[in-house]
Motif scaffolding. Structure first.
Motif, PDB file in Angstrom:
ATOM      1  N   GLY A  78       0.812  -1.215   0.000  1.00 19.31           N
ATOM      2  CA  GLY A  78       0.000   0.000   0.000  1.00 19.31           C
ATOM      3  C   GLY A  78       0.843   1.262   0.000  1.00 19.31           C
ATOM      4  O   GLY A  78       2.063   1.222  -0.109  1.00 19.31           O
ATOM      5  N   ASN A  79       0.165   2.380   0.128  1.00 20.59           N
ATOM      6  CA  ASN A  79       0.797   3.694  -0.006  1.00 20.59           C
ATOM      7  C   ASN A  79       0.542   4.526   1.242  1.00 20.59           C
ATOM      8  O   ASN A  79      -0.301   4.180   2.071  1.00 20.59           O
ATOM      9  CB  ASN A  79       0.233   4.391  -1.239  1.00 20.59           C
ATOM     10  N   PRO A  80       1.242   5.656   1.370  1.00 26.78           N
ATOM     11  CA  PRO A  80       0.993   6.546   2.509  1.00 26.78           C
ATOM     12  C   PRO A  80      -0.472   7.003   2.540  1.00 26.78           C
ATOM     13  O   PRO A  80      -1.102   7.124   1.483  1.00 26.78           O
ATOM     14  CB  PRO A  80       1.914   7.739   2.247  1.00 26.78           C
ATOM     15  N   ILE A  81      -0.950   7.285   3.737  1.00 30.78           N
ATOM     16  CA  ILE A  81      -2.358   7.648   3.887  1.00 30.78           C
ATOM     17  C   ILE A  81      -2.481   8.981   4.621  1.00 30.78           C
ATOM     18  O   ILE A  81      -1.534   9.465   5.214  1.00 30.78           O
ATOM     19  CB  ILE A  81      -3.120   6.585   4.706  1.00 30.78           C
ATOM     20  N   CYS A  82      -3.696   9.507   4.572  1.00 31.19           N
ATOM     21  CA  CYS A  82      -4.020  10.663   5.401  1.00 31.19           C
ATOM     22  C   CYS A  82      -4.926  10.166   6.522  1.00 31.19           C
ATOM     23  O   CYS A  82      -5.957   9.544   6.264  1.00 31.19           O
ATOM     24  CB  CYS A  82      -4.725  11.737   4.577  1.00 31.19           C
ATOM     25  N   PRO A  98      -5.022   8.621  -4.281  1.00 36.47           N
ATOM     26  CA  PRO A  98      -3.854   7.826  -3.883  1.00 36.47           C
ATOM     27  C   PRO A  98      -2.550   8.603  -3.999  1.00 36.47           C
ATOM     28  O   PRO A  98      -2.417   9.497  -4.830  1.00 36.47           O
ATOM     29  CB  PRO A  98      -3.865   6.651  -4.868  1.00 36.47           C
ATOM     30  N   HIS A  99      -1.618   8.264  -3.118  1.00 32.22           N
ATOM     31  CA  HIS A  99      -0.294   8.878  -3.112  1.00 32.22           C
ATOM     32  C   HIS A  99       0.725   7.775  -3.354  1.00 32.22           C
ATOM     33  O   HIS A  99       1.190   7.134  -2.407  1.00 32.22           O
ATOM     34  CB  HIS A  99      -0.047   9.542  -1.745  1.00 32.22           C
ATOM     35  N   PRO A 100       1.077   7.529  -4.614  1.00 35.09           N
ATOM     36  CA  PRO A 100       1.958   6.385  -4.892  1.00 35.09           C
ATOM     37  C   PRO A 100       3.308   6.540  -4.177  1.00 35.09           C
ATOM     38  O   PRO A 100       3.891   7.624  -4.159  1.00 35.09           O
ATOM     39  CB  PRO A 100       2.151   6.456  -6.410  1.00 35.09           C
ATOM     40  N   HIS A 227       6.057   4.898  16.779  1.00 33.87           N
ATOM     41  CA  HIS A 227       4.954   3.927  16.806  1.00 33.87           C
ATOM     42  C   HIS A 227       3.902   4.236  15.753  1.00 33.87           C
ATOM     43  O   HIS A 227       3.294   3.322  15.188  1.00 33.87           O
ATOM     44  CB  HIS A 227       4.306   3.895  18.196  1.00 33.87           C
ATOM     45  N   VAL A 228       3.668   5.507  15.516  1.00 30.99           N
ATOM     46  CA  VAL A 228       2.684   5.860  14.489  1.00 30.99           C
ATOM     47  C   VAL A 228       3.212   5.430  13.120  1.00 30.99           C
ATOM     48  O   VAL A 228       2.469   4.905  12.283  1.00 30.99           O
ATOM     49  CB  VAL A 228       2.356   7.371  14.536  1.00 30.99           C
ATOM     50  N   ALA A 229       4.530   5.605  12.925  1.00 34.07           N
ATOM     51  CA  ALA A 229       5.132   5.137  11.676  1.00 34.07           C
ATOM     52  C   ALA A 229       4.953   3.631  11.536  1.00 34.07           C
ATOM     53  O   ALA A 229       4.566   3.131  10.476  1.00 34.07           O
ATOM     54  CB  ALA A 229       6.622   5.508  11.645  1.00 34.07           C
ATOM     55  N   ARG A 230       5.195   2.920  12.627  1.00 32.14           N
ATOM     56  CA  ARG A 230       5.047   1.456  12.573  1.00 32.14           C
ATOM     57  C   ARG A 230       3.607   1.071  12.249  1.00 32.14           C
ATOM     58  O   ARG A 230       3.354   0.200  11.417  1.00 32.14           O
ATOM     59  CB  ARG A 230       5.475   0.839  13.912  1.00 32.14           C
ATOM     60  N   LEU A 231       2.686   1.776  12.900  1.00 33.22           N
ATOM     61  CA  LEU A 231       1.262   1.476  12.692  1.00 33.22           C
ATOM     62  C   LEU A 231       0.874   1.670  11.230  1.00 33.22           C
ATOM     63  O   LEU A 231       0.243   0.804  10.614  1.00 33.22           O
ATOM     64  CB  LEU A 231       0.421   2.381  13.596  1.00 33.22           C
ATOM     65  N   VAL A 232       1.263   2.791  10.658  1.00 32.16           N
ATOM     66  CA  VAL A 232       0.859   3.086   9.283  1.00 32.16           C
ATOM     67  C   VAL A 232       1.536   2.126   8.305  1.00 32.16           C
ATOM     68  O   VAL A 232       0.895   1.587   7.398  1.00 32.16           O
ATOM     69  CB  VAL A 232       1.187   4.556   8.928  1.00 32.16           C
ATOM     70  N   ILE A 233       2.851   1.910   8.505  1.00 35.37           N
ATOM     71  CA  ILE A 233       3.580   1.051   7.561  1.00 35.37           C
ATOM     72  C   ILE A 233       3.086  -0.390   7.665  1.00 35.37           C
ATOM     73  O   ILE A 233       3.062  -1.132   6.684  1.00 35.37           O
ATOM     74  CB  ILE A 233       5.102   1.140   7.810  1.00 35.37           C
ATOM     75  N   SER A 234       2.631  -0.747   8.833  1.00 35.75           N
ATOM     76  CA  SER A 234       2.113  -2.096   9.005  1.00 35.75           C
ATOM     77  C   SER A 234       0.671  -2.208   8.519  1.00 35.75           C
ATOM     78  O   SER A 234       0.347  -3.016   7.653  1.00 35.75           O
ATOM     79  CB  SER A 234       2.215  -2.452  10.490  1.00 35.75           C
ATOM     80  N   ALA A 235      -0.192  -1.353   9.054  1.00 38.96           N
ATOM     81  CA  ALA A 235      -1.621  -1.518   8.811  1.00 38.96           C
ATOM     82  C   ALA A 235      -2.040  -1.059   7.419  1.00 38.96           C
ATOM     83  O   ALA A 235      -2.934  -1.653   6.811  1.00 38.96           O
ATOM     84  CB  ALA A 235      -2.413  -0.743   9.869  1.00 38.96           C
ATOM     85  N   PHE A 236      -1.427  -0.011   6.896  1.00 34.66           N
ATOM     86  CA  PHE A 236      -1.889   0.531   5.616  1.00 34.66           C
ATOM     87  C   PHE A 236      -0.969   0.194   4.449  1.00 34.66           C
ATOM     88  O   PHE A 236      -1.418   0.002   3.338  1.00 34.66           O
ATOM     89  CB  PHE A 236      -2.067   2.053   5.726  1.00 34.66           C
ATOM     90  N   VAL A 237       0.324   0.119   4.724  1.00 34.13           N
ATOM     91  CA  VAL A 237       1.255  -0.234   3.652  1.00 34.13           C
ATOM     92  C   VAL A 237       1.396  -1.758   3.581  1.00 34.13           C
ATOM     93  O   VAL A 237       1.509  -2.329   2.503  1.00 34.13           O
ATOM     94  CB  VAL A 237       2.624   0.451   3.887  1.00 34.13           C
ATOM     95  N   GLY A 238       1.390  -2.383   4.757  1.00 31.11           N
ATOM     96  CA  GLY A 238       1.404  -3.840   4.791  1.00 31.11           C
ATOM     97  C   GLY A 238       2.765  -4.469   4.586  1.00 31.11           C
ATOM     98  O   GLY A 238       2.863  -5.639   4.211  1.00 31.11           O
ATOM     99  N   LEU A 239       3.839  -3.721   4.840  1.00 31.77           N
ATOM    100  CA  LEU A 239       5.176  -4.296   4.642  1.00 31.77           C
ATOM    101  C   LEU A 239       5.455  -5.444   5.607  1.00 31.77           C
ATOM    102  O   LEU A 239       6.161  -6.385   5.268  1.00 31.77           O
ATOM    103  CB  LEU A 239       6.254  -3.227   4.825  1.00 31.77           C
TER     104      LEU A 239
END
Lengths: 787, 263, 155
Positions: A78-82, A98-100, A227-239
């Motif tokens: 996934g990509n970065p989110i707002c 979307p923000h590729p 932690h917010v970075a981890r949350l987003v990269i995990s939950a929305f980007v899915g790395l």
């Protein structure tokens, strides 16, 4: 007060490593086998990508990989989110195109990443980047938000017709219109809040590392909130799932908001490391930071203030256009809405307010929170209007403000724009500031300046901000995608030293010192025996990070709550050790006493007993290690008055700041030295905005013209005066420390104070930054009009 | 940076022998290295003049101050000889860039680069200096030929600059608020041959203002140039200042330079 | 590749480097002395300031080869035997740093400044720090610290 406890100007613990070159910033970290990443970025503001040929680049010496947006898309991440949904007038959420992470078929700003080159050295990566052939089909670009929202503007995202992200409002429109129709006087101002580049001195950087054995990704990065970075990269980007993703924000060299956000670059680096199974490091060059760090401000506003015949405010009406840039950054939508329009009541009893905000897209760098985030923009609107109205009405600007202040007997005060101020004494700050600047003798100083051929001016800003961000339920109801509590863990070690784990993150604020003072005060532990740990998601409990002047009010309160739990447990242990009843134990400054006796034991003895529990109360767990989470009950409301005094050289338009007084009410203060430093730094950035800094894009091509320190004027030592700082104190009513936050105040107050002083000196309105030429032209046209 | 070979000759002759092809001279590097870092130049060879002792030094020779091409700005700013003979020159050198730039940047490098916003070209033109190279001597009036352009040939290296000592001189600089280069800098000198007024920053290259020089010849005071209008035609215009503003600043800075020169 | 040798913080070092290697890259990457920072790419911020033969220079605007044979001092070389340099002490005492990123360059420039101006006025200090950008402090406490250090150093 002890010499290391609350209220003492304790010298900072962290200075030793920073002054000896032992700080450990992201780029200082060298991982075994690391390769270097370099982003090839779009030279065009708006273009279709017809094709990318990486063949030659891949074959270049030292190249490990050349990765494109197609590669990223093919891997399905996934990509970065707002993370904040703003519901518009139409009842629908904002439009979030979307923000590729890496551009695929289109670029929308100069600096969009089109390929990530990974090589053995940076030079080799750059050599190879020149061999990547990108076939661009250029499209017309638009950089100004008013232009972008006008009909016929280039369409940036298919998802956002007319480049509109949302059309939102707040307040009572009908009541406000009625107030205006009854007004004796209406003051109108059109204001531009100039776009700024945050410019933390440490450029953003990231190192991705993958352990194929544990399948864990580690991302070292310049983050204010790992932690917010981890949350987003995990939950929305899915790395990687959260438990397999470790984010470490080591020493971070300033943030000012710009390191809150989860950027595509850091995501791409983590992805590349995993894909290549090799550590990949990327460090932004400053020119890259100019293009890719989220910018701040960029509003165009029309504001009107209705007053009655006695100079009392009847209502306020505001219409703002907010530029979001090419994509929505992490908290972009919240800034010109809930962090801006909710502050439009300022320090004043304004019966009715109505504000409309249109947010939209342009072919520029994304805009998000920058020191103050929305609140400087609100203060700028309110305080420029107040000054203008006072001059129009012929009322002394201090008196006009005083006449309209919310009285000390009116708290808690419900504003017409959601916020409920718990406490304040605005007159006290104003009075102290007037006294410090010697307001009574200003006329004499002005006359003296005129005799020397200079124009002197004085300007006020009576600001308020909402800090201690924020009550989770409240922000949730307004669209936030996260809660905004904070966590803390206070861990005694067996020998009596203490390690504190905090979800707050220090990147210049001095938490290692301030939080240690708090522990010292609450637990009686020597200052030197306290260690503050932050910034590593594997070490510290989930926390929300540092922004919005929240660390002490929210993170500090969480620590205080954990201390209370430590003391409560300590009482049970102490009671057992002294063979007394728990209810008879009194605790103060690290000592447990049996009431009415001389029997006592210390915190260190209790801690030792907790870890060597040979003689221990039944039913009590061993160890002395307590956690707390604190969700604030309300925002905090730091407020104060800044007064600037300037001299303008009419020959060149040069503005000389001859005096600056800042009187702030931050509630209780733990370390006055650090607080004063925060005020200095904030004012410096505010002066930068008003006098020097401005992001300039070419209106035709969308090129960033102010893309380096050659053209973007950063405040330097000889641009700034000394600031005289004073404090007043109405302790916050809803956190146990009585603290409010101090990090953003200077940046919030300063632009309005300085522009009010300059417009006072030159006698006409100009927009920020008040460059020498702008000021000179204003003086010229006034002189010509007079002749 | 692109890849290159590096040479550090010990004499001017040695340096000349290294030239040719895409070779470039490196003096202090304070403009050249940033240019290389941005990949705006791609020399295959860099010839570092930093090892040539004969190129550095400050001497008073008769009625002139002679400064070696590799003399750092900081050395000129701190020189007692310069301060005594041409204080305006010491002041100008002390205002170039910042202390660290002045510790590396050189007179020859600045002059050879002829950045339209650099300070030294104004001093050379204002004082009527002459540029000495390994081949010849060129008068400042003939040396600066255009934006980043000089009369230097491919295999020519500046060795020294000869500054005639004026009766009085002053320099006033209005700095670009971001880069601190001259938005407008005016060097005014009263010399036995007449008054010279040289302007940097305002135009595409350093230039003289004849009308001011004439006006000052009979009356060396700030008031003397009140009647001289500076045209904005052909002046630089950018986000830091329009041509019109720069034209205005030329007069303001000229007056301040005259005042600094005791006029 | 070319061989470069110099003395850094009193120790002789030598390495084969590409001629395009900047002094700051040599210091950070070859010597792993990461106290010297890079904050810009236009030679303005001053985070990279070190001393070369006793003079402060921007190590991002100098090739490593140019420092061949020179004596270089970085921020790591200021404290001797664990004893802090007066400038280090003064920055701590007067809260002259926040995030710490500009600090090493600021310290190195300040020492050079004090050497040339043993008893600097506030105006001199502000002017002399033109080549060092700090985004955190507003400079006021840096100026105070430099002044105090100058006194301590015997100005």
């Amino acid at each position: 007060m002890t010499d290391t406890g609350i209220g003492a100007s304790v010298r900072r613990k962290e200075d030793r490593r920073f002054t000896t070159g032992k700080g450990r910033y992201t780029d200082d970290i060298h991982r075994p086998g690391q390769a270097i990443g370099y982003f090839l970025r779009s030279p065009h503001a708006h273009a279709n990508i017809k094709g990318i040929d990486t063949t030659a680049a891949k074959a270049a010496p030292g190249v490990v990989a050349v990765l494109t947006g197609a590669d990223y898309a093919a891997d399905g991440f996934g990509n970065p989110i707002c993370g904040w949904t703003v519901t518009g007038k139409n009842g629908e959420g904002h439009i979030a195109p979307p923000h590729p992470t890496i551009a695929v078929d289109k670029v929308r700003q100069v600096g969009d990443a089109v390929a990530l080159i990974v090589a053995e050295t940076l030079d080799k990566a750059k050599d190879a980047a020149e061999l990547v052939e990108v076939d661009y089909e250029e499209l017309p670009a638009v950089v100004n938000i008013a232009d972008a929202l006008a009909s016929g503007a280039p369409q940036i995202h298919a998802e956002a017709p007319g480049n509109l992200c949302f059309d939102w409002d707040i307040g009572d429109k009908a009541a406000t219109e009625k107030a205006f129709s009854a007004a004796a006087h209406v003051t109108t101002l059109e204001l531009v809040n100039n776009r700024l580049v945050p410019n933390a001195m440490e450029p953003r950087a990231a190192i991705g590392e993958y352990d194929s054995g544990s399948e864990e990704i580690t991302l070292y990065t310049t983050s204010q909130n790992p932690h917010v970075a981890r949350l987003v990269i995990s939950a929305f980007v899915g790395l990687a799932p959260e438990n397999k993703l470790r984010v470490i924000a080591p020493d971070v060299g300033g943030g000012f908001g710009s390191k809150i956000f989860i950027y595509p670059d850091e995501i791409a680096v983590a992805w590349a490391a995993r894909k290549l199974d090799r550590p990949v490091k990327w460090t932004a060059e400053r020119s890259e930071s100019f293009l890719t760090d989220a910018h701040g401000r960029d509003h165009i506003t029309k504001a009107e203030l209705a007053t009655d015949k006695d100079g009392r405010i009847l209502g306020l009406r505001v219409a703002t256009l907010a530029n979001f840039g090419a994509y929505l950054s992490t908290f972009a939508t919240a800034v010109p809405t809930y962090l801006y329009a909710t502050l439009l009541s300022g320090q004043y009893a304004i019966p009715t307010i109505y504000a409309e905000v249109k947010g939209g897209f342009t072919n520029t760098s994304p805009v998000d929170a920058y020191r103050g985030a929305g609140r400087p923009e609100a203060t700028y609107v309110v305080e420029r209007l107040m000054e203008r109205a006072a001059r129009d009405l012929g009322i002394d600007p201090a008196e006009f403000r005083r006449r309209n202040f919310i009285g000390t007997d009116q708290f808690p005060y419900q504003t017409p724009v959601i916020l409920n101020y718990d406490i304040g004494d605005y007159g006290a700050s104003l009075d102290k500031a007037l006294e410090m600047i010697d307001y009574g003798n200003f006329a004499g100083r002005r006359a003296a300046s005129e005799r020397n051929g200079k124009h002197r001016g004085i300007g006020f800003a009576a600001y308020i901000e909402a800090c201690g961000i924020a009550p989770s339920a409240a922000v949730g109801s307004l669209g936030a995608g996260v809660g905004l509590w904070e966590s803390a863990q206070v861990r005694f070690n067996p020998t009596g030293s203490v390690t504190v784990f905090t979800g707050s993150h220090s990147h210049g604020q001095g938490h290692e010192t301030t939080f240690a003072q708090l522990i010292c005060d609450r637990l009686g532990v020597p200052f030197e025996s306290i260690e503050i740990v932050h910034g590593d998601t594997k070490e510290v409990p989930f926390g929300m990070g540092t922004y919005g002047s929240r660390s002490l009010a929210v993170g500090g309160t969480a620590i205080a709550k954990a201390c209370t739990k430590i003391v409560d447990k300590g009482k049970k242990i102490a009671a057992h050790l002294m063979e007394a009843a728990v209810d008879d134990i009194e605790y103060k400054s690290g000592v447990f006493k049996v009431a009415g006796t001389d029997r006592q034991t210390t915190m260190a003895e209790v801690a030792f007993a907790a870890y060597v529990p040979h003689n221990f109360p039944e039913g009590v767990e061993p160890g002395l290690n307590e956690s707390a989470f604190y969700d604030p009950l309300n925002f905090t409301f730091p407020a104060g008055t800044h007064i600037a005094e300037v001299e303008v050289d009419p020959a060149t338009g040069t503005v000389d700041i001859v005096d600056w007084v800042a009187v702030d009410d931050f509630g209780n203060v733990i370390n006055p030295m650090i607080v004063e430093g925060q005020v200095h730094g904030g004012i410096a950035q505010g002066i930068g905005q008003a006098l020097l800094e401005g992001c300039v894009y070419d209106r035709e091509t969308g090129q960033l013209l102010s893309g380096s320190y050659m053209d973007y004027a950063m405040p330097r030592a000889d641009d700034l005066p000394n600031f005289r700082v004073g404090l007043t104190n109405t302790p916050c009513t809803h956190n146990e420390l009585g603290v409010k936050g101090c990090g953003e105040a200077g940046a919030i107050a300063a632009p309005a104070a300085l522009m009010n002083a300059i417009t006072d000196a030159i006698g006409s309105e100009i927009d920020m930054p008040a460059t020498q030429e702008k000021v000179w032209r204003a003086v010229q046209s006034r002189r010509m009009a007079a002749e | 940076m692109y890849s290159f070979d590096y040479h550090r000759p010990r004499s001017v002759d040695d340096a000349v022998r290294q030239l040719g092809g895409e070779a470039k001279l490196l003096a202090g590097g304070q403009t050249f290295i940033p240019t290389l870092k941005q990949r705006l130049a791609q020399p295959d060879k860099i010839v570092d003049l930093g090892g040539i002792a004969e190129l550095s030094g400050i001497k008073v020779e008769g009625d002139a101050v002679v400064i070696g091409a590799m003399t750092r700005h900081g050395a000129v700013a701190a020189s007692a000889e310069v301060a005594k003979a041409i204080p305006a020159l010491a002041k100008l050198a002390g205002g170039i860039g910042d202390p660290q730039v002045r510790n590396m940047g050189t007179l020859g490098g600045s002059v050879a680069n002829n950045d339209p916003a650099a300070d030294y070209p104004a001093a050379l033109l204002g004082l009527g200096a002459s540029v000495e190279t390994n081949k010849r001597t060129v008068a400042a009036d003939d040396f600066f030929t255009g934006m980043f352009e000089t009369a230097l040939g491919e295999d020519e290296i500046i060795t020294r600059v000869r500054f005639p000592v004026p009766q009085a001189a002053g320099y006033a600089k209005f700095a670009n608020p971001a880069s601190r280069y001259a938005l407008v800098g005016v060097f005014v000198a009263r010399t036995p041959g007449g008054v010279r007024v040289a302007v940097t920053g305002a135009g595409p290259g350093v230039f003289r203002i004849g009308a001011m020089e004439t006006a000052l010849a009979g009356n060396f005071s700030a008031g003397a140039i009140d009647g001289v209008s500076v045209s904005a035609d052909g002046l630089n215009s950018d986000m830091h200042g329009s041509a019109e503003y720069r034209a205005h600043l030329v007069t303001v800075m000229a007056k301040r330079a005259i005042a600094a020169a005791g006029g | 590749m070319a061989t470069v040798s110099m003395t850094v913080n009193g120790k002789s070092v030598s390495a084969d480097v590409e001629p395009r290697t900047l002094l700051v890259e040599f210091i950070r990457q070859n010597l792993h002395l990461t106290g010297t920072h890079v904050g810009c790419d236009t030679s303005q911020c001053g985070a990279c300031v070190v001393h070369v033969d006793g003079r402060s220079v921007k190590s991002c605007t100098m090739l490593a080869m140019q420092a061949d044979g020179a004596a270089v001092t970085t921020v790591e070389g200021l404290a001797t035997n664990g004893k802090m340099h007066p400038i280090q002490k003064a920055f701590n005492e007067h809260h002259g740093l926040q995030c710490g990123f500009c600090t090493p360059g600021m310290l190195m420039s300040a020492i050079d400044l004090i050497k040339r101006h043993p008893n600097p006025s506030e105006e001199t200090i502000r002017h002399e720090l033109e080549g060092n950008i700090c985004r955190c402090t507003g400079y006021q406490n840096i100026v105070k610290a430099v002044k105090a250090a100058a006194q301590e150093m015997g100005g």
